[in-house]
Design an enzyme around this catalytic site. Sequence first.
Site, mmCIF file in Angstrom:
data_model
loop_
_atom_site.group_PDB
_atom_site.id
_atom_site.type_symbol
_atom_site.label_atom_id
_atom_site.label_comp_id
_atom_site.label_asym_id
_atom_site.label_seq_id
_atom_site.Cartn_x
_atom_site.Cartn_y
_atom_site.Cartn_z
ATOM 1 C CD GLN A 156 2.875 -3.543 -11.601
ATOM 2 O OE1 GLN A 156 3.728 -3.309 -10.744
ATOM 3 N NE2 GLN A 156 1.632 -3.112 -11.508
ATOM 4 C CG ASP A 168 1.239 -6.641 -4.564
ATOM 5 O OD1 ASP A 168 1.273 -5.581 -3.921
ATOM 6 O OD2 ASP A 168 1.170 -6.685 -5.807
ATOM 7 C CE LYS A 219 4.460 -1.375 -7.476
ATOM 8 N NZ LYS A 219 3.738 -2.397 -8.220
#
Length: 302
Positions: free
Chosen positions: A102, A125, A58
């Site tokens: 994460q 997200d 990422k």
Amino acid sequence: MTSSAKASLIDGKIISADLRARVAVEVARLKREHGLTPGLAVILVGNDPASEVYVRNKGLATKEAGMNSYEYRLPAETSEADLLAKVAELNADPAVHGFLVQFPVPDHISQQNVIDAIDPSKDADGLHPLNAGRLASGLPAMVPATPEGCLIMAKHAGGDLSGKHAVVIGRSNLVGKPVAQLLLKENCTVTIAHSRSHDLPAIAREADILVAAVGRPNMVKRDWVKKGAIVIDVGINRVPAPEKGEGKTKLVGDVDFADVAEVAGAITPVPGGVGLMTVACLLRNTVIAACRRHAIDLPKDF
Ligand code: NDP
């Protein structure tokens, strides 16, 4: 794909490269015309090897798109209070337009408490209940990256999806439910199947578009798939690969690719499929968040 395979490949490398290129063009424009560099931050708690790889990828992709990348690596023993303090810090940081924690986080931390603490406007997200609710209500929202990637791939293969029957196997907040919402928004008739569904193969065989987001290696076989269906494989499963040498492993999806490719019309591979789209969509979300924050219009087709 084997030479006898009939399905066309929905190639995540090509589709994600195209999206990342469009993100980079937009980032360059924001810098040039507005002096604005979108910033994406990732918080990683602990050192789960798979998460380390995702976070590194990422970060690289973020920089490659010309954006600012911020990484915060916290030890596994970080308390929930300390993690929430970091989240609050990023909520307040004007250089960070989008961020994510994460997952999975260590067991002593509540994933939901973390999600709830993220400023919905920076929720790269798209997991905050406000964004999930807005998506379900058909309102502008931060859309979860993996589901968005699935939709882009399905449209790439199928064009207008209106009226098609989509079957989504899996009902997680991260993948299954938002994929279903996105397909509904495209006017699909949507069935959501899960571990309690009866006769899953029969349900799956009804699908014009079949999305597998389960976490069971090679579960979907050719007799689950209608001839010509579009098959989107979200699963990422690490399995032993003795053919590569002792103790070696490889990644496979939830779909038995070689088997299903014999009957499907189009299919995504694993690796090289949805996973690549996830990163590209995350970058896109961050650009969208930066533009919303600064009241800058984006091109309609972005
Ligand atoms: P979850 O474990 O949260 O959800 C799995 C879902 O599959 C649940 O709804 C579960 O049903 C259902 N399920 C489990 N076993 C069966 C079964 N035997 N038959 C039918 N349904 C079943 O997983 P996620 O949604 O987070 O992830 C799914 C997969 O996608 C994983 O392999 C994950 O690694 C991958 N993934 C890939 C990403 C990418 O970038 N490509 C990003 C995120 C995830 P129930 O609700 O009844 O328990």
